[in-house]
Design a protein around this motif. Structure first.
Motif, PDB file in Angstrom:
ATOM      1  N   THR A 168     -11.447  -3.886   1.597  1.00 28.25           N
ATOM      2  CA  THR A 168     -12.246  -3.072   2.505  1.00 28.25           C
ATOM      3  C   THR A 168     -13.734  -3.265   2.255  1.00 28.25           C
ATOM      4  O   THR A 168     -14.183  -3.360   1.112  1.00 28.25           O
ATOM      5  CB  THR A 168     -11.900  -1.582   2.324  1.00 28.25           C
ATOM      6  N   LEU A 178      -2.031   7.427   4.449  1.00 27.17           N
ATOM      7  CA  LEU A 178      -3.210   6.621   4.138  1.00 27.17           C
ATOM      8  C   LEU A 178      -4.393   7.513   3.787  1.00 27.17           C
ATOM      9  O   LEU A 178      -5.125   7.248   2.824  1.00 27.17           O
ATOM     10  CB  LEU A 178      -3.547   5.719   5.322  1.00 27.17           C
ATOM     11  N   MET A 186       0.851  -1.189   0.000  1.00 28.71           N
ATOM     12  CA  MET A 186       0.000   0.000   0.000  1.00 28.71           C
ATOM     13  C   MET A 186       0.887   1.239   0.000  1.00 28.71           C
ATOM     14  O   MET A 186       1.950   1.257   0.615  1.00 28.71           O
ATOM     15  CB  MET A 186      -0.925   0.000   1.221  1.00 28.71           C
ATOM     16  N   GLY A 213      -5.659  -4.387   2.574  1.00 30.98           N
ATOM     17  CA  GLY A 213      -6.321  -3.301   1.859  1.00 30.98           C
ATOM     18  C   GLY A 213      -7.719  -3.611   1.388  1.00 30.98           C
ATOM     19  O   GLY A 213      -8.460  -2.692   1.031  1.00 30.98           O
ATOM     20  N   TYR A 247     -10.908  -2.245   6.918  1.00 29.20           N
ATOM     21  CA  TYR A 247      -9.906  -2.708   5.958  1.00 29.20           C
ATOM     22  C   TYR A 247      -9.083  -3.863   6.536  1.00 29.20           C
ATOM     23  O   TYR A 247      -8.717  -3.862   7.701  1.00 29.20           O
ATOM     24  CB  TYR A 247      -9.008  -1.568   5.471  1.00 29.20           C
TER      25      TYR A 247
END
Length: 246
Positions: free
Chosen positions: A182, A22, A1, A180, A172
């Motif tokens: 979600t 994020l 991510m 990741g 998530y």
């Protein structure tokens, strides 16, 4: 991510930087998904315009996702909050809920007092394992719904300016194999006291829900008793009420 490896974040500074990265990545993801219906939404496709400025009752403030036009002013705003790490003492995610709720209250009030027709949506992200720490108390996820439910539900421009039009919890997955992924939960619905919710929204479904909320405010559906519905894209003017310009 793009926010970095969550598993190696240990210091307060590292966790803060992770949360900020994020939030920026999520803001871009939402803006890109909403862009077809909301041209000019910020951040732009290249990521420029992060935390863009919008006018409030207390000056200009930053907004994660911002759709504004010269005609509407602020039309749609999406506020993103992330709570990413368990409290070391309690082992739960609940420590910062009150702080996040206070920040959301201030945002909603500042924008709505000046621009009551603006549609404001909040999305609070917490890890999926927040569903599984229930003991005597509800899970951290269940507690999140309990707290943030009272920050949503603003249905018309005359309603409480301290509220958002809608609030969603984003859960998530932090498992390395599914990191990741979600799901989203509308805080108006009843959550399980423990465990993952059986009913949830995908990201695409959440984006559609945000579009519908915006359309309800700006393009409401009018129903005829003897015909199909129609969308009112602008205030209706009766031809007989118009002044004769000849």
């Amino acid at each position: 991510m793009s926010a970095g490896d969550r598993s190696v974040m240990t210091t307060a500074a590292e966790k803060k930087n992770y949360a900020e990265a994020l939030s920026r990545a999520l803001a871009l993801r939402f803006a890109n998904a909403l862009r077809p219906q909301f041209p000019g939404i910020l951040p732009d496709a290249q990521g420029k315009g992060q935390e863009s400025r919008a006018r409030t009752a207390k000056g200009v403030k930053k907004l994660d996702v911002n759709y504004s036009t010269s005609e509407l002013g602020l039309g749609l705003g999406v506020s993103i909050k992330t709570i990413n790490f368990r409290d070391a003492k309690s082992g739960r995610y609940t420590k910062n809920y009150t702080r996040a709720d206070g920040e959301l209250r201030a945002e909603a009030s500042d924008y709505h007092v000046r621009q009551p027709y603006a549609v404001m949506v909040a999305v609070v992200f917490i890890p999926l394992d927040a569903c599984y720490d229930a003991k005597k108390d509800p899970s951290s996820f269940g507690q999140a719904v309990k707290i943030f439910r009272f920050r949503g539900g603003r249905e018309d421009p005359d309603a409480d300016p301290n509220l958002f039009e809608a609030v969603f919890i984003g859960l998530y997955d932090t498992d390395p194999e599914r990191f990741g992924e979600t799901i989203f939960f509308d805080v108006r619905h009843a959550p399980p006291k423990a465990g993952r919710p059986q009913e949830s929204l995908s990201f695409a479904e959440l984006v559609d829900a945000i579009r519908r909320i915006y359309d309800q405010r700006n393009s409401p559906v009018f129903e005829w008793a003897d015909a199909s519905t129609e969308v009112l894209a602008a205030p209706v003017i009766d031809p007989d009420d118009e002044e004769d310009e000849n």
